[in-house]
Design a protein around this motif. Structure first.
Motif: not given
Length: 234
Positions: A113-125, A100-103
């Motif tokens: 302020g950054q943009h999501a590069t993919s759909d991000l789901s609630s609860g995901s790292l 795992l490489e979470p921030v």
């Protein structure tokens, strides 16, 4: 004249025997010895095992707590391309895992302020490849999916932002080309595996004028992806 018979004392008038009194005074009532308790080896072994398990559990808990790290997680759903706000983020404590490489939570201000590069789901790292400074594709750009096999990719995993060249390759039975083959420069946006085909799909951004040509080449399957230098991006 006979003498009167001697007076015989009664039992109550018998003189007390001092030796008899001494022997009676030393007598004590008999006391039963306490029953001996039988030791049960099974119960003793069970007690030792429970103590050992308790110690192991405490050690495991201490190790788990010491190995946990605080990382960024999503508190709401954020669609691809949308700006990430502070309310969209939360933190979570997880055990360290090399896969795992979470921030880390300390970088949360950098993510806002950054943009999501993919759909991000609630609860995901949150991972670094899930965000970008700008939306891709931008003006004058096009996004093309390049489906390739492992043999058409470098062994080095591609990362978002990598500069690559998609190079034309000959038919399997053809001779190697005598001239430099045609190629198109592109920038990697993401890389995923298609579960049905098993192929890796690399989304790349190219100039809008090259999008149709690249899509046609990808359809033939006669391409390969070449990773360019990362020096400038390091």
């Amino acid at each position: 004249m006979s003498s009167p018979p001697a007076h015989q004392p009664t039992a109550e008038q018998q003189p007390e025997d001092p030796d008899l009194e001494a022997s009676e005074s030393t007598l004590k009532p008999a006391v039963a010895a306490p029953p001996k308790q039988r030791r049960r080896p099974a119960l003793i072994g069970l007690g030792v095992a429970l103590v050992a398990l308790g110690g192991l559990g405490a050690a495991w808990l201490a190790t788990s707590v010491s190995d946990s790290v605080s990382v960024i997680a999503m508190s709401t759903d954020v669609p691809r391309g949308q700006v990430i706000e502070r309310a969209d983020l939360t933190t979570a404590d997880i055990n360290t895992d090399p896969s795992l490489e979470p921030v880390r939570a300390g970088r949360i201000d950098e993510i806002v302020g950054q943009h999501a590069t993919s759909d991000l789901s609630s609860g995901s790292l949150l991972t670094l490849d899930a965000v970008a400074d700008t939306v891709r594709p931008g003006d004058g750009e096009a996004l093309v999916g390049v489906a390739v096999t492992a043999a058409q990719l470098p062994a080095e995993p591609l990362r978002p932002g990598d500069s690559v060249r998609i190079v034309d390759t000959p038919n399997p039975q053809d001779d190697p080309p005598s001239d430099t083959p045609n190629s198109i420069e592109a920038v990697v946006v993401r890389s995923t595996v298609d579960q049905e085909s098993g192929q890796r799909v690399v989304d790349v951004v190219v100039p809008e004028g090259d999008a149709a040509s690249l899509a046609a080449r990808v359809a033939t399957g006669r391409i390969t992806i070449v990773l360019m230098s990362r020096t400038e991006g390091e």
